[in-house]
Write a protein that holds these residues in place. Sequence first.
Motif, PDB file in Angstrom:
ATOM      1  N   TRP A 153       0.786  -1.115   0.008  1.00 23.03           N
ATOM      2  CA  TRP A 153      -0.036   0.011  -0.103  1.00 23.03           C
ATOM      3  C   TRP A 153       0.638   1.158   0.067  1.00 23.03           C
ATOM      4  O   TRP A 153       0.604   2.256  -0.875  1.00 23.03           O
ATOM      5  CB  TRP A 153      -1.080   0.004   1.234  1.00 23.03           C
ATOM      6  CG  TRP A 153      -1.817   1.361   1.523  1.00 23.03           C
ATOM      7  CD1 TRP A 153      -1.754   1.913   2.405  1.00 23.03           C
ATOM      8  CD2 TRP A 153      -2.594   1.902   0.554  1.00 23.03           C
ATOM      9  NE1 TRP A 153      -2.263   3.293   2.264  1.00 23.03           N
ATOM     10  CE2 TRP A 153      -3.245   3.307   1.077  1.00 23.03           C
ATOM     11  CE3 TRP A 153      -3.145   1.422  -0.861  1.00 23.03           C
ATOM     12  CZ2 TRP A 153      -4.123   3.926   0.486  1.00 23.03           C
ATOM     13  CZ3 TRP A 153      -4.106   2.354  -1.291  1.00 23.03           C
ATOM     14  CH2 TRP A 153      -4.672   3.491  -0.509  1.00 23.03           C
ATOM     15  N   ALA A 154       1.767   1.286   1.046  1.00 23.53           N
ATOM     16  CA  ALA A 154       2.846   2.355   0.969  1.00 23.53           C
ATOM     17  C   ALA A 154       3.409   2.561  -0.540  1.00 23.53           C
ATOM     18  O   ALA A 154       3.752   3.622  -0.827  1.00 23.53           O
ATOM     19  CB  ALA A 154       3.800   2.062   1.910  1.00 23.53           C
ATOM     20  N   THR A 155       3.846   1.451  -1.148  1.00 20.03           N
ATOM     21  CA  THR A 155       4.255   1.481  -2.466  1.00 20.03           C
ATOM     22  C   THR A 155       3.729   2.390  -3.508  1.00 20.03           C
ATOM     23  O   THR A 155       3.961   3.294  -4.267  1.00 20.03           O
ATOM     24  CB  THR A 155       5.004   0.190  -3.036  1.00 20.03           C
ATOM     25  OG1 THR A 155       5.976  -0.477  -1.804  1.00 20.03           O
ATOM     26  CG2 THR A 155       5.358   0.211  -4.252  1.00 20.03           C
ATOM     27  N   ASP A 187      13.694   9.377   2.899  1.00 23.40           N
ATOM     28  CA  ASP A 187      12.856   8.140   3.240  1.00 23.40           C
ATOM     29  C   ASP A 187      13.269   6.928   2.585  1.00 23.40           C
ATOM     30  O   ASP A 187      13.235   6.667   1.179  1.00 23.40           O
ATOM     31  CB  ASP A 187      11.484   8.612   2.886  1.00 23.40           C
ATOM     32  CG  ASP A 187      10.386   7.424   3.119  1.00 23.40           C
ATOM     33  OD1 ASP A 187      10.992   6.606   4.074  1.00 23.40           O
ATOM     34  OD2 ASP A 187       9.364   7.601   2.863  1.00 23.40           O
ATOM     35  N   PRO A 188      13.683   5.953   3.365  1.00 25.73           N
ATOM     36  CA  PRO A 188      14.219   4.804   2.901  1.00 25.73           C
ATOM     37  C   PRO A 188      13.174   3.956   2.168  1.00 25.73           C
ATOM     38  O   PRO A 188      13.459   3.106   1.296  1.00 25.73           O
ATOM     39  CB  PRO A 188      14.669   3.734   4.077  1.00 25.73           C
ATOM     40  CG  PRO A 188      14.824   4.867   5.332  1.00 25.73           C
ATOM     41  CD  PRO A 188      14.086   6.112   5.007  1.00 25.73           C
ATOM     42  N   MET A 189      11.961   4.281   2.593  1.00 25.50           N
ATOM     43  CA  MET A 189      10.881   3.530   1.984  1.00 25.50           C
ATOM     44  C   MET A 189      10.725   4.054   0.633  1.00 25.50           C
ATOM     45  O   MET A 189      10.552   3.188  -0.539  1.00 25.50           O
ATOM     46  CB  MET A 189       9.604   3.795   2.673  1.00 25.50           C
ATOM     47  CG  MET A 189       8.135   3.244   2.170  1.00 25.50           C
ATOM     48  SD  MET A 189       8.206   1.384   2.398  1.00 25.50           S
ATOM     49  CE  MET A 189       7.149   0.817   1.238  1.00 25.50           C
ATOM     50  N   THR A 190      10.924   5.258   0.288  1.00 26.24           N
ATOM     51  CA  THR A 190      10.841   6.046  -1.013  1.00 26.24           C
ATOM     52  C   THR A 190      12.088   5.826  -2.015  1.00 26.24           C
ATOM     53  O   THR A 190      11.850   5.237  -3.309  1.00 26.24           O
ATOM     54  CB  THR A 190      10.804   7.478  -0.933  1.00 26.24           C
ATOM     55  OG1 THR A 190       9.678   7.813  -0.044  1.00 26.24           O
ATOM     56  CG2 THR A 190      10.672   8.125  -2.229  1.00 26.24           C
ATOM     57  N   ALA A 191      13.324   5.676  -1.362  1.00 23.56           N
ATOM     58  CA  ALA A 191      14.335   5.467  -2.157  1.00 23.56           C
ATOM     59  C   ALA A 191      14.957   4.217  -2.222  1.00 23.56           C
ATOM     60  O   ALA A 191      15.688   3.512  -3.220  1.00 23.56           O
ATOM     61  CB  ALA A 191      15.580   6.271  -1.445  1.00 23.56           C
ATOM     62  N   LEU A 192      14.657   3.411  -1.400  1.00 21.83           N
ATOM     63  CA  LEU A 192      15.245   1.865  -1.268  1.00 21.83           C
ATOM     64  C   LEU A 192      14.054   0.817  -1.589  1.00 21.83           C
ATOM     65  O   LEU A 192      14.127  -0.027  -2.646  1.00 21.83           O
ATOM     66  CB  LEU A 192      15.702   1.473  -0.017  1.00 21.83           C
ATOM     67  CG  LEU A 192      16.916   2.293   0.338  1.00 21.83           C
ATOM     68  CD1 LEU A 192      17.213   1.793   1.933  1.00 21.83           C
ATOM     69  CD2 LEU A 192      18.105   2.041  -0.418  1.00 21.83           C
ATOM     70  N   ILE A 239      10.476  -2.527  -5.406  1.00 21.96           N
ATOM     71  CA  ILE A 239       9.245  -3.389  -5.965  1.00 21.96           C
ATOM     72  C   ILE A 239       8.671  -3.101  -7.204  1.00 21.96           C
ATOM     73  O   ILE A 239       8.276  -3.947  -7.788  1.00 21.96           O
ATOM     74  CB  ILE A 239       8.243  -3.263  -4.661  1.00 21.96           C
ATOM     75  CG1 ILE A 239       8.781  -3.529  -3.092  1.00 21.96           C
ATOM     76  CG2 ILE A 239       6.729  -3.696  -5.034  1.00 21.96           C
ATOM     77  CD1 ILE A 239       7.945  -3.228  -2.258  1.00 21.96           C
ATOM     78  N   LEU A 240       8.610  -1.995  -7.645  1.00 25.94           N
ATOM     79  CA  LEU A 240       8.097  -1.460  -8.959  1.00 25.94           C
ATOM     80  C   LEU A 240       9.038  -2.136 -10.088  1.00 25.94           C
ATOM     81  O   LEU A 240       8.331  -2.778 -10.932  1.00 25.94           O
ATOM     82  CB  LEU A 240       8.064   0.152  -9.096  1.00 25.94           C
ATOM     83  CG  LEU A 240       6.888   0.787  -8.444  1.00 25.94           C
ATOM     84  CD1 LEU A 240       6.944   2.251  -8.922  1.00 25.94           C
ATOM     85  CD2 LEU A 240       5.718   0.286  -8.811  1.00 25.94           C
TER      86      LEU A 240
END
Lengths: 246, 290
Positions: free
Chosen positions: B45-47, B160-165, B170-171
């Motif tokens: 969901w965050a992705t 943000d590691p979620m945004t950058a890593l 995943i995409l």
Amino acid sequence: MTRQPDLPPSEKPIVLKLTNVTFGSGRESGVNLQRVNMTLREGDFAMIHLDRSQHPRQLASMLQGLKQPAEGDVQFFFDSQGGDWGGDDFDRHFKMRSRIGRVFESDAWIQNLNVAENVTLARRHHQIDSASIEQDLAKWRKRFDVKNVGRERPAFVEPSVLQIYQWIRAFLSKPKLLLLERPMQSVSNRLRPKLVEAINEARSEGAAVLWLTSNSADESEQITAPRMIYSLQQGKLTPSTRGSAS
Amino acid sequence: MPTARELPSILRLLFRHGPLRVAEWVGEQVLGRLATVTSILAILWATVRLAIRPSSWTPPVRSIFARQLLFSGVDGVAVACRFGAAVGVLIIVQAALWIDMLGVTTDVIAPMLWRAIVREIAPLLACLVVIGRSGIAISTELATMLVNHEVEVLDAQGIDPMTALVMPRILGMVISAFCLAIIIAASMVITGYVIGWGMGAIHVPWMTFLDGIIREFNSLDLIFFVPKTIIAGAFAGAICCSDGLSVRTSVTDVPRVSSRSGIHALTAVFIVSAVLSVLIYGRLLVFKIL
């Protein structure tokens, strides 16, 4: 950055404020704080002397909101923005961190990026003056008289050179707060005046500086006032010259 | 009479600790699995949320995404072609056996094979290629970054590691799984035709063969192929990232976490495929359930 108007030091805007902060890193070698109060305003310089066995990484991470203090409150302000590190407004937290330049004591690099990508990463990500990044990088390289190893991976660059690139990274993001964890380690003492000069310049443009060290030689005379020197004893900050810590 | 040592582990647990302890253990396992699934869904969901936000796509994130696509997708093309060709040969051999055994013509077998390729084999093989080449590499890379405090370095710079890593990886895996599935399906069909033609099992020209395949393609194939590759790829990516970032601060944990994430991702891909089959066709194996 623009040069700040000449307000009295005590009336300048607050950059970093610690209120009754108690922090234990959970490690014997970490830095512990016991109900510490400290205020850093624009242009302030604070140096904290640590024992050689103490590692300041956790403390610096706590000041950046990456670790939570056991008690108390840490606040960081820039350009009338910022605040505390609480809550889940992560976008605000990331924006706040983008205005903090940090020199890490160890493990400071993304290993699968080259040195130039590492150094410019934050500024490119936050799109701060993107057009002039390369010129600014070249300017800082020249200023610190360091060779161009931008295309090398950090693992293949000698530590003394990497350390200077850490300085460049910290200054390149036009910080409002500089957190320096033993910035002179691995570096020749002859470069200290250049670092101090760059720090003084950043301070004159409104940055506050917190230098964590265990080397008394870092207490350079070139560091301009207002400067506060502390030693950390049993979790308390004790002023060595003058300051506002308790 | 069997001793406790000879009993299966769960019975041994019952034998030693009684029903309450077993219920507690089962409850813990169920809650643990639910927490894992919830965590994976939260990452997905965050992705999605980060991916549709234009401000996430800063130059470094675009660069990481491009590298991931290059590694997972472009560099995987050769492997996908090899896998597709090899499985294409296996399928044509099986087809020849069926034709002999059932006494039917190629026209009867070809549509069945085509559906098996598009709906099941190609998406599964693509996910296997992506997990084998990239998924395990991603979990190793993220685990190593975490152990070496590189994630903290990113975080400390306001990135943000979620945004950058996580999001670009995943995409990258999703898009790679989708594209590689198409390449694998094409590779299977071409190899199947070449081998079948060489063996004398296929007598029609290539264009006629291709035309027949295109005529066989219907909307149900698309409904199955697209979500299967995308959802399975997304689950595989999220699991590899989640496992990689779950490592404790020890380098010795990294290989264990990497191999575990490979198994987790493969398991998820098979489960997702099975669940999608049930949802789309309304059938579980031969039993109609809807």
